[in-house]
Write an enzyme that holds these catalytic residues in place. Structure first.
Site, PDB file in Angstrom:
ATOM      1  CG  HIS A  62      -1.848   1.202   1.296  1.00  0.00           C
ATOM      2  ND1 HIS A  62      -2.961   1.261   2.082  1.00  0.00           N
ATOM      3  CD2 HIS A  62      -1.784   2.423   0.704  1.00  0.00           C
ATOM      4  CE1 HIS A  62      -3.570   2.444   1.943  1.00  0.00           C
ATOM      5  NE2 HIS A  62      -2.863   3.163   1.116  1.00  0.00           N
ATOM      6  CD  GLU A 116       0.121   5.313  -0.957  1.00  0.00           C
ATOM      7  OE1 GLU A 116       0.864   5.367   0.031  1.00  0.00           O
ATOM      8  OE2 GLU A 116      -1.119   5.450  -0.876  1.00  0.00           O
ATOM      9  CG  HIS A 120       2.352   8.506   2.520  1.00  0.00           C
ATOM     10  ND1 HIS A 120       2.024   8.814   3.813  1.00  0.00           N
ATOM     11  CD2 HIS A 120       1.212   8.016   1.957  1.00  0.00           C
ATOM     12  CE1 HIS A 120       0.749   8.524   4.047  1.00  0.00           C
ATOM     13  NE2 HIS A 120       0.227   8.043   2.929  1.00  0.00           N
TER      14      HIS A 120
END
Ligand code: 5GP
Ligand code: 5GP
Length: 227
Positions: A62, A116, A120
């Site tokens: 993920h 992502e 992040h």
């Protein structure tokens, strides 16, 4: 005399704020978060396979998420360094295999990977550039081989139920680090294994014991569905 003291005070204050700034870190550690595809697809909201086809029977990545020890985390850190697929062209086959998207409508995964990185990855750009960030997540996922650890202990994804304690204990025993488990519910409302969180040091080079408690809701005994 008074102005000299004044000047000294200003110097001391400047020095103090410089010290505080230089000791404040971008982040303390990473979570490597792996998702079980069977638990995404058997829910009310269901899932869509990527356009490259049904993912293999394995956990998928993920994300690799920078975090602070106090439980909070930075996000969307640098809009001037957005996701660039050209930087990871050589990793595409591995990305499709190990980091498949299950969101709808079916797509090639670039949206997931872009989300992502932007949310992040960019927060760890002082340590890992885009290529290093994705390669680090891929290598960590291969190294930990969670499905192998569970299957070696007879915990198979066939709809059986296992206690959260035994899943965490099995992974600790087999790989040396205790994970956190996140659950979701299938269409019938059963609590099931959805995501596994492992902690990684801030250089992205080795697993560590998690420095914070991650409380995600699970029943005592949870389903490990097939896929
Ligand atoms: P949820 O609210 O579904 O648990 O999380 C939504 C999203 O918020 C996650 O996919 C992730 O992007 C971010 N997130 C949630 N919890 C954490 C956390 O503990 N650390 C970090 N770095 N991100 C998190
Ligand atoms: P996060 O929860 O990490 O902040 O956000 C995940 C984002 O990526 C959501 O917008 C979600 O729709 C998208 N996404 C695409 N594919 C996947 C997938 O396979 N799993 C999850 N959890 N999110 C996905």
């Amino acid at each position: 005399m008074e102005s000299k003291i004044h000047l000294l005070l200003i110097k001391l204050l400047t020095l103090h704020s410089l010290l505080v700034l230089s000791s404040s870190q971008d982040f303390d550690f990473f979570y490597l978060v792996l998702q079980w595809p069977g638990s995404q697809c058997d829910t009310k909201s269901s899932c869509c396979y990527p356009i490259t086809g049904k993912p293999k029977l394995d956990f998928g990545i993920h994300g690799l998420w920078p975090n602070w020890k106090n439980g909070s985390y930075p996000s969307n850190c640098d809009s001037t360094n957005p996701f660039d697929a050209f930087e990871i062209l050589d990793l595409m086959c591995q990305m499709e295999s190990e980091w498949p998207t299950l969101s709808c409508p079916s797509n090639d995964g670039l949206k997931f990977w872009s989300h992502e990185w932007n949310k992040h990855g960019a927060c760890s750009e002082s340590i890992l550039d885009q290529h290093e960030y994705f390669l680090t997540a891929l290598n960590l996922k291969t190294e930990i081989n969670l499905l192998g650890a569970l299957e070696d202990a007879g915990m198979n994804p066939n709809g059986s139920a296992y206690s959260v304690t035994s899943i965490r204990g099995t992974i600790k025993e087999a790989r040396g680090y205790t994970p956190w488990i996140e659950c979701n519910r299938d269409v019938s409302g059963n609590s099931q294994l959805y995501q596994i969180y492992l902690c990684v040091d801030s250089s992205g080079s080795r697993f560590i014991e998690c420095p914070v408690i991650l409380a995600k809701k699970c029943s005592t005994s949870i389903k490990f569905p097939s896929f």
